[in-house]
Scaffold this active site. Structure first.
Site, short mmCIF file in Angstrom:
data_model
loop_
_atom_site.label_atom_id
_atom_site.label_comp_id
_atom_site.label_asym_id
_atom_site.label_seq_id
_atom_site.Cartn_x
_atom_site.Cartn_y
_atom_site.Cartn_z
N ILE A 58 52.82 25.70 -42.79
CA ILE A 58 52.83 26.19 -41.41
C ILE A 58 51.70 25.51 -40.62
O ILE A 58 50.52 25.74 -40.88
CB ILE A 58 52.76 27.74 -41.37
CG1 ILE A 58 52.84 28.26 -39.95
CG2 ILE A 58 51.58 28.29 -42.13
CD1 ILE A 58 53.11 29.76 -39.85
N GLU A 59 52.11 24.66 -39.69
CA GLU A 59 51.17 23.85 -38.92
C GLU A 59 51.56 23.82 -37.45
O GLU A 59 52.60 24.34 -37.05
CB GLU A 59 51.13 22.42 -39.47
CG GLU A 59 50.71 22.30 -40.92
CD GLU A 59 50.52 20.84 -41.32
OE1 GLU A 59 49.74 20.14 -40.66
OE2 GLU A 59 51.15 20.41 -42.30
N ALA A 60 50.71 23.19 -36.66
CA ALA A 60 50.97 22.91 -35.24
C ALA A 60 51.38 24.20 -34.50
O ALA A 60 50.76 25.25 -34.69
CB ALA A 60 52.04 21.83 -35.11
#
Length: 324
Positions: free
Chosen positions: A145-147
């Protein structure tokens, strides 16, 4: 085992070993959790190596395959465009399994359309995860889970709630959540993600940090990774009320081999050995890195997606973590 009671030798039942323990000489040794070492490989770009060749060269059995994304809606596709089944990705997975290995599928990453954002509810997102689980009969999934998926509190909660649905509907499946960190541990967003998991009652198998791209720090990347992992352990312990031992067993480290995305930041083989020693000391849930594609020296015309940027032998980084 035998014991002496009032001068009489009596047989005693063997003491049970800890979960995951083995013994050859009467001394129990705690093994790493199943699929703990599953380095990332991505087949869409970065001149990917044959996974079965990697297995033969390094002894690893497991791979984290990146990335499962949205096709523009709430529907999973490899990199958002390649078919879920029937293509090169499935052929590679079949080859890994035929050679005695297995895979974890990773959803998300830095770029592309994320299912966590494109699926409008937790049940819908869980349904997208489930399509992939069913397609490959997966034993574990990773949510990288990024950005914007990471920064949006509503989406973070949706991911947590979807994983709880997945856990309920798939007995024994392992879930890993992977996210960025500071050298001291998760930032406020990361801590909020863990707290949301605890509040929802999600029994997540591995909260995994990515200790790189720090943008400046003192000391080695190995020491910074250990510091970040200790911060993660503290956050997980505080959110869930775990003991230290249990909290360590619920964390993971996902490093980056060689030159990172920061121009002046390098994770060396010595740093990998420092991280390995930490994992062995605390029996953490996951020890991985980005990526196998980069685990080789750079040749003429190589780019950062296909080599480490440092002087090394092929698969040198993989062979360090394979010892876990």
């Amino acid at each position: 085992m035998t014991g002496l009671v009032a001068g009489v030798v009596v047989a005693l039942a063997p003491l049970p070993l800890p979960a995951g323990a083995t013994t050859t000489t009467g001394v129990a040794t705690v093994a790493a959790p199943s699929m703990a070492v599953a380095p990332y490989e991505y087949f869409g770009w970065g001149n990917p190596q044959s996974p079965t060749s990697v297995m033969s060269a390094t002894g690893i059995k497991f791979f984290t395959l990146a990335f499962m994304l949205s096709d523009g809606g709430c529907n999973p596709r490899w990199d958002g465009s390649r078919p879920l089944t029937g293509g090169n990705d499935q052929a590679k997975i079949n080859a890994i399994r035929n050679a005695g290995g297995d895979v974890i599928v990773s959803f998300g990453g830095w770029s592309g359309d994320k299912l966590g954002e494109k699926c409008s509810s937790a049940p819908a997102l869980a349904g997208a995860y489930q399509k992939v689980i069913n397609a490959y009969h997966l034993k574990a999934i990773d949510i990288d889970i990024e950005a914007s998926e990471f920064s949006n509190g509503t989406v973070r909660k949706r991911v947590i709630d979807a994983l709880k649905i997945v856990k309920t509907g798939n007995a024994g499946i392992k879930t890993f959540i992977t996210f960025g960190t500071t050298p001291g541990g998760p930032d406020s967003t990361g801590v909020d993600l863990i707290k949301k998991g605890a509040a929802a009652g999600l029994d997540n198998d591995g909260w995994t940090i990515m200790p790189f791209d720090f943008g400046g720090h003192s000391g080695t990347m190995g020491a910074a990774s250990v510091s970040a992992a200790d911060g993660l352990k503290k956050a997980v312990k505080n959110a869930y009320g775990y003991s230290d031992t249990v909290a360590y067993s619920k964390i993971g480290i996902s490093s980056m081999n060689g030159k990172t995305d920061e121009d002046d930041e390098t994770v060396t083989l010595a740093d990998f050995r420092t991280i390995l020693a930490y994992a062995q000391q605390h029996h953490i849930a996951r020890l991985t890195f980005w990526s196998i594609n980069r685990d080789r020296p750079c040749g003429s015309g190589s780019d950062a997606d296909s080599c480490s940027g440092v002087s090394q032998s092929a698969y040198a980084y993989t062979k360090v973590f394979a010892q876990y």
